[in-house]
Design an enzyme around this catalytic site. Structure first.
Site, PDB file in Angstrom:
ATOM      1  N   ASP A  17      -0.727   2.017   1.222  1.00 16.25           N
ATOM      2  CA  ASP A  17       0.699   1.717   1.387  1.00 16.25           C
ATOM      3  C   ASP A  17       0.939   0.211   1.298  1.00 16.25           C
ATOM      4  O   ASP A  17       2.083  -0.247   1.378  1.00 16.25           O
ATOM      5  CB  ASP A  17       1.265   2.326   2.672  1.00 16.25           C
ATOM      6  CG  ASP A  17       0.615   1.781   3.931  1.00 16.25           C
ATOM      7  OD1 ASP A  17      -0.354   1.007   3.828  1.00 16.25           O
ATOM      8  OD2 ASP A  17       1.077   2.146   5.034  1.00 16.25           O
ATOM      9  N   SER A  18      -0.151  -0.572   1.076  1.00 19.27           N
ATOM     10  CA  SER A  18       0.008  -1.980   0.692  1.00 19.27           C
ATOM     11  C   SER A  18       0.780  -2.080  -0.614  1.00 19.27           C
ATOM     12  O   SER A  18       1.263  -3.161  -0.969  1.00 19.27           O
ATOM     13  CB  SER A  18      -1.363  -2.652   0.551  1.00 19.27           C
ATOM     14  OG  SER A  18      -2.226  -1.867  -0.245  1.00 19.27           O
ATOM     15  N   ASP A  66      -2.618   6.893   1.358  1.00 15.79           N
ATOM     16  CA  ASP A  66      -2.045   6.629   2.686  1.00 15.79           C
ATOM     17  C   ASP A  66      -0.844   7.524   2.962  1.00 15.79           C
ATOM     18  O   ASP A  66       0.005   7.722   2.076  1.00 15.79           O
ATOM     19  CB  ASP A  66      -1.548   5.172   2.750  1.00 15.79           C
ATOM     20  CG  ASP A  66      -2.590   4.228   3.319  1.00 15.79           C
ATOM     21  OD1 ASP A  66      -3.403   4.665   4.157  1.00 15.79           O
ATOM     22  OD2 ASP A  66      -2.578   3.045   2.927  1.00 15.79           O
ATOM     23  N   GLU A  85     -10.183  -2.369  10.191  1.00 13.86           N
ATOM     24  CA  GLU A  85      -9.518  -3.566   9.656  1.00 13.86           C
ATOM     25  C   GLU A  85      -9.466  -4.666  10.716  1.00 13.86           C
ATOM     26  O   GLU A  85      -9.020  -4.434  11.850  1.00 13.86           O
ATOM     27  CB  GLU A  85      -8.096  -3.219   9.175  1.00 13.86           C
ATOM     28  CG  GLU A  85      -7.373  -4.442   8.597  1.00 13.86           C
ATOM     29  CD  GLU A  85      -6.163  -4.122   7.739  1.00 13.86           C
ATOM     30  OE1 GLU A  85      -5.902  -2.923   7.477  1.00 13.86           O
ATOM     31  OE2 GLU A  85      -5.473  -5.066   7.318  1.00 13.86           O
TER      32      GLU A  85
HETATM   33  O1  KIV Z   1      -2.813  -0.034   2.391  1.00 14.21           O
HETATM   34  C1  KIV Z   1      -3.907  -0.564   2.195  1.00 14.21           C
HETATM   35  O2  KIV Z   1      -4.175  -1.206   1.178  1.00 14.21           O
HETATM   36  C2  KIV Z   1      -4.918  -0.413   3.239  1.00 14.21           C
HETATM   37  C3  KIV Z   1      -6.147  -1.257   3.138  1.00 14.21           C
HETATM   38  C4  KIV Z   1      -5.823  -2.640   3.526  1.00 14.21           C
HETATM   39  C5  KIV Z   1      -7.265  -0.695   3.924  1.00 14.21           C
HETATM   40  O3  KIV Z   1      -4.738   0.345   4.140  1.00 14.21           O
END
Ligand code: KIV
Length: 272
Positions: A52-53, A91, A189
């Site tokens: 979700d980044s 995610d 994390e």
């Molecule tokens: O959303 C994402 O990219 C993540 C990573 C930072 C583990 O959850």
């Protein structure tokens, strides 16, 4: 694509568990579209994360909490189409799984059905353990995410290392809770390296670190950070740059512009 290292056969959770047993490290990268998924799978990356980044690096939102289920689903489906034999994790977006086990299972099954992803990831430790249990009962593969959890950035009062000093026991309890609930993998994390190493050794499931030192079973980075394709001004201390895509792309765009402005492009060989 000759010389590329595409995993020869489909990567399953069991393969990653076997790697843990043999002390063999493996790599995860985020991916948000077909072309990068193809490229990373072809490079032999075992596991792709539709993180979700994407909220930050694809859609330009300030936090991950703004991304919707639809926005995740469209990206996830594109990644799965390009992922080849890599295992794809997606995610669950903020606000789509916290309210109840039923909401969580409904969201996760919809996301897996719409994208074809192999596993869902959700943030939180002990408080989210019942959701993990419900997902496992629904037949889904699950990755937990403990330590710093970006969806709770306000609740955690900012981007901070978790598990230092007094909060180490909370992280121990969180890891135990998600493992007992049946999580197939876990992301740690921004956790102190010695604690991450201790918990990785105690955890039967593969642990993927980001800002958690070298003692986890695997590592993950947001690919924009890995390849230096900046989507903002902030760079976390745990990031290493393995390329300079941002600078390369800017130079290519400037060359293209110059060639168009001067009439050098298109040349006769580009013309029908
Ligand atoms: O959303 C994402 O990219 C993540 C990573 C930072 C583990 O959850």
């Amino acid at each position: 694509m000759s010389g590329y290292l595409t995993p020869k056969k489909k990567v399953w959770v069991a393969d990653l568990v076997a790697k843990k047993a043999h002390g063999e490290k493996w790599a995860m990268l985020t991916a948000y579209d077909y072309a990068t998924a193809r490229t990373f799978a072809a490079a032999g990356i075992e596991c792709l994360l539709v993180g979700d980044s994407a909220a930050n690096v694809v859609y330009g939102y300030e936090t991950t909490n703004h991304i919707s289920l639809d926005e995740m689903a469209y990206l996830g489906a594109a990644v799965v189409r390009g992922a080849g034999n890599a295992l794809v994790v997606i995610d669950l977006p903020f606000g789509t799984y916290e309210a109840s086990d039923e909401q969580c299972v409904r969201t996760a099954t919809e996301l897996v059905r719409r994208t074809g992803a192999n596993m869902v990831k959700l943030e939180g430790g002990s408080r989210i353990a019942p959701r993990i249990r419900a997902l496992k009962q629904a037949g889904l593969a699950v990755c937990a995410h403990v330590g710093f959890t970006p969806q709770s950035v306000d609740n955690l009062s900012g981007f901070k290392v978790q598990g230092r000093d007094d909060s180490a026991d909370q992280l121990r309890a969180d890891t135990e809770a998600v493992t007992e609930a049946g999580a197939d993998m876990a992301v740690f994390e921004m956790v102190p390296a010695d604690l991450a190493t201790e918990l990785t050794a105690a955890c039967p499931a593969p642990v993927i670190g980001i800002g958690a030192g070298a003692g986890t079973d695997a590592q993950v980075l947001v690919w924009h950070d890995m390849a230096d394709f900046p989507a903002g001004d902030h760079r976390a201390r745990f990031v290493q740059r393995f390329g300079s895509i941002g600078a390369d792309l800017a130079a290519a765009a400037a060359d293209y512009k110059r060639a168009v402005h001067t009439g050098q492009f298109p040349a006769p060989e580009h013309t029908f």
